[in-house]
Design a protein around this motif. Structure first.
Motif, PDB file in Angstrom:
ATOM      1  N   GLY A  15       0.895  -1.288   0.043  1.00  0.00           N
ATOM      2  CA  GLY A  15       0.064  -0.122   0.018  1.00  0.00           C
ATOM      3  C   GLY A  15       0.711   1.414  -0.107  1.00  0.00           C
ATOM      4  N   THR A  16       2.044   1.428   0.722  1.00  0.00           N
ATOM      5  CA  THR A  16       2.736   2.347   0.655  1.00  0.00           C
ATOM      6  C   THR A  16       3.464   2.554  -0.531  1.00  0.00           C
ATOM      7  N   TYR A  17       3.885   1.500  -0.984  1.00  0.00           N
ATOM      8  CA  TYR A  17       4.399   1.516  -2.715  1.00  0.00           C
ATOM      9  C   TYR A  17       3.528   2.322  -3.515  1.00  0.00           C
ATOM     10  N   LYS A  18       2.268   1.503  -3.540  1.00  0.00           N
ATOM     11  CA  LYS A  18       1.351   2.307  -4.546  1.00  0.00           C
ATOM     12  C   LYS A  18       1.015   3.700  -4.194  1.00  0.00           C
ATOM     13  N   PHE A  19       0.877   4.131  -2.970  1.00  0.00           N
ATOM     14  CA  PHE A  19       0.572   5.330  -2.698  1.00  0.00           C
ATOM     15  C   PHE A  19       1.593   6.231  -3.299  1.00  0.00           C
ATOM     16  N   LEU A  20       3.036   6.111  -2.876  1.00  0.00           N
ATOM     17  CA  LEU A  20       3.900   6.731  -3.165  1.00  0.00           C
ATOM     18  C   LEU A  20       4.251   6.643  -4.712  1.00  0.00           C
ATOM     19  N   GLN A  21       4.104   5.696  -5.290  1.00  0.00           N
ATOM     20  CA  GLN A  21       4.005   5.694  -6.672  1.00  0.00           C
ATOM     21  C   GLN A  21       2.809   6.615  -7.527  1.00  0.00           C
ATOM     22  N   TRP A  22       1.740   6.553  -6.851  1.00  0.00           N
ATOM     23  CA  TRP A  22       0.530   7.373  -7.387  1.00  0.00           C
ATOM     24  C   TRP A  22       0.547   8.856  -7.138  1.00  0.00           C
ATOM     25  N   SER A  23       1.203   9.032  -5.983  1.00  0.00           N
ATOM     26  CA  SER A  23       1.612  10.632  -5.508  1.00  0.00           C
ATOM     27  C   SER A  23       2.514  11.265  -6.086  1.00  0.00           C
ATOM     28  N   ASN A  24       3.589  10.626  -6.516  1.00  0.00           N
ATOM     29  CA  ASN A  24       4.735  11.199  -6.935  1.00  0.00           C
ATOM     30  C   ASN A  24       5.569  11.934  -6.062  1.00  0.00           C
ATOM     31  N   LEU A  25       5.220  11.636  -4.723  1.00  0.00           N
ATOM     32  CA  LEU A  25       6.019  12.394  -3.464  1.00  0.00           C
ATOM     33  C   LEU A  25       7.319  12.200  -3.402  1.00  0.00           C
ATOM     34  N   LEU A  26       8.023  11.323  -3.940  1.00  0.00           N
ATOM     35  CA  LEU A  26       9.539  11.344  -4.023  1.00  0.00           C
ATOM     36  C   LEU A  26      10.213  11.839  -5.346  1.00  0.00           C
ATOM     37  N   SER A  27       9.418  12.474  -6.077  1.00  0.00           N
ATOM     38  CA  SER A  27      10.026  12.954  -7.144  1.00  0.00           C
ATOM     39  C   SER A  27      10.283  14.427  -7.267  1.00  0.00           C
ATOM     40  N   SER A  28      10.085  15.160  -6.063  1.00  0.00           N
ATOM     41  CA  SER A  28      10.243  16.550  -5.863  1.00  0.00           C
ATOM     42  C   SER A  28      10.870  16.613  -4.729  1.00  0.00           C
ATOM     43  N   TRP A  29      11.548  18.022  -4.214  1.00  0.00           N
ATOM     44  CA  TRP A  29      12.001  18.141  -2.864  1.00  0.00           C
ATOM     45  C   TRP A  29      10.854  18.535  -2.145  1.00  0.00           C
ATOM     46  N   LYS A  30       9.652  19.024  -2.487  1.00  0.00           N
ATOM     47  CA  LYS A  30       8.592  19.397  -1.686  1.00  0.00           C
ATOM     48  C   LYS A  30       8.217  17.854  -1.243  1.00  0.00           C
ATOM     49  N   GLY A  31       7.905  17.067  -2.124  1.00  0.00           N
ATOM     50  CA  GLY A  31       7.373  15.815  -1.673  1.00  0.00           C
ATOM     51  C   GLY A  31       8.445  15.040  -0.607  1.00  0.00           C
ATOM     52  N   LEU A  32       9.824  15.098  -0.947  1.00  0.00           N
ATOM     53  CA  LEU A  32      10.725  14.528   0.066  1.00  0.00           C
ATOM     54  C   LEU A  32      10.514  15.076   1.442  1.00  0.00           C
ATOM     55  N   THR A  33      10.486  16.444   1.396  1.00  0.00           N
ATOM     56  CA  THR A  33      10.344  16.913   2.684  1.00  0.00           C
ATOM     57  C   THR A  33       9.101  16.483   3.408  1.00  0.00           C
ATOM     58  N   PHE A  34       7.988  16.352   2.637  1.00  0.00           N
ATOM     59  CA  PHE A  34       6.627  15.986   3.376  1.00  0.00           C
ATOM     60  C   PHE A  34       6.715  14.756   3.772  1.00  0.00           C
ATOM     61  N   ALA A  35       7.361  13.794   2.911  1.00  0.00           N
ATOM     62  CA  ALA A  35       7.574  12.440   3.591  1.00  0.00           C
ATOM     63  C   ALA A  35       8.487  12.289   4.686  1.00  0.00           C
ATOM     64  N   ALA A  36       9.634  12.992   4.516  1.00  0.00           N
ATOM     65  CA  ALA A  36      10.444  13.087   5.876  1.00  0.00           C
ATOM     66  C   ALA A  36       9.610  13.641   7.225  1.00  0.00           C
ATOM     67  N   ILE A  37       8.907  14.721   6.959  1.00  0.00           N
ATOM     68  CA  ILE A  37       8.167  14.973   8.116  1.00  0.00           C
ATOM     69  C   ILE A  37       7.075  14.073   8.613  1.00  0.00           C
ATOM     70  N   GLY A  38       6.470  13.483   7.494  1.00  0.00           N
ATOM     71  CA  GLY A  38       5.623  12.289   8.161  1.00  0.00           C
ATOM     72  C   GLY A  38       6.002  11.353   8.804  1.00  0.00           C
ATOM     73  N   LEU A  39       7.231  10.956   8.466  1.00  0.00           N
ATOM     74  CA  LEU A  39       8.276   9.873   9.192  1.00  0.00           C
ATOM     75  C   LEU A  39       8.426  10.255  10.323  1.00  0.00           C
ATOM     76  N   GLY A  40       8.831  11.180  10.427  1.00  0.00           N
ATOM     77  CA  GLY A  40       9.349  11.998  11.827  1.00  0.00           C
ATOM     78  C   GLY A  40       8.266  12.006  12.642  1.00  0.00           C
ATOM     79  N   VAL A  41       6.918  12.240  12.163  1.00  0.00           N
ATOM     80  CA  VAL A  41       5.883  12.351  13.291  1.00  0.00           C
ATOM     81  C   VAL A  41       5.347  10.955  13.609  1.00  0.00           C
ATOM     82  N   VAL A  42       5.478  10.180  12.569  1.00  0.00           N
ATOM     83  CA  VAL A  42       5.101   8.849  12.986  1.00  0.00           C
ATOM     84  C   VAL A  42       5.987   8.194  13.856  1.00  0.00           C
ATOM     85  N   THR A  43       6.969   8.529  13.757  1.00  0.00           N
ATOM     86  CA  THR A  43       8.252   7.792  14.667  1.00  0.00           C
ATOM     87  C   THR A  43       8.169   8.423  15.992  1.00  0.00           C
TER      88      THR A  43
END
Length: 126
Positions: free
Chosen positions: A63-91
């Protein structure tokens, strides 16, 4: 506690007997490299719990792989920042939940010293 002797001499003898029995078992353990009269018990884990854990892990990873593939989050600095902040909050949230779910560790309370002089506690004089 109900099986312990009532007198101090009886408790002392009981302690000596238990100690001798422990030494005997320990000597047998050293000799046989196993405890006497012990049987190996298989405490295997149930397969059902393994299947559940693997299934949920696979579903979450897919599910995570498909979400990241669909949202193109990891294709820009903005998406990478959002993903890193989300991972930090979850941690951080997981650490908080782990802290709240741990049992309290309270130190054992020591029994007050028993006096042998009829109830009066004497101080040592130097």
């Amino acid at each position: 506690m109900k099986d312990l002797p009532k007198t101090d001499e009886g408790v002392a003898q009981w302690c000596k007997d238990i100690f001798v029995a422990k030494v005997h078992v320990f000597d047998k353990h050293k000799e046989l490299n196993a405890f006497p009269d012990s049987e190996l018990v298989d405490i295997g884990r149930p397969v059902k719990s393994l299947v559940v854990v693997v299934s949920w892990a696979g579903l979450l990873v897919f599910g995570t792989y498909k979400f990241l593939q669909w949202s193109n989050l990891l294709s820009s600095w903005k998406g990478l920042t959002f993903a890193a902040i989300g991972l930090g909050v979850v941690t951080i949230l997981m650490q908080i939940l782990i802290q709240f779910s741990q049992a309290e560790r309270t130190p054992a309370k020591a029994a007050p010293p028993r006096s042998t002089n009829g109830g009066a506690v004497q101080e040592k004089q130097h």
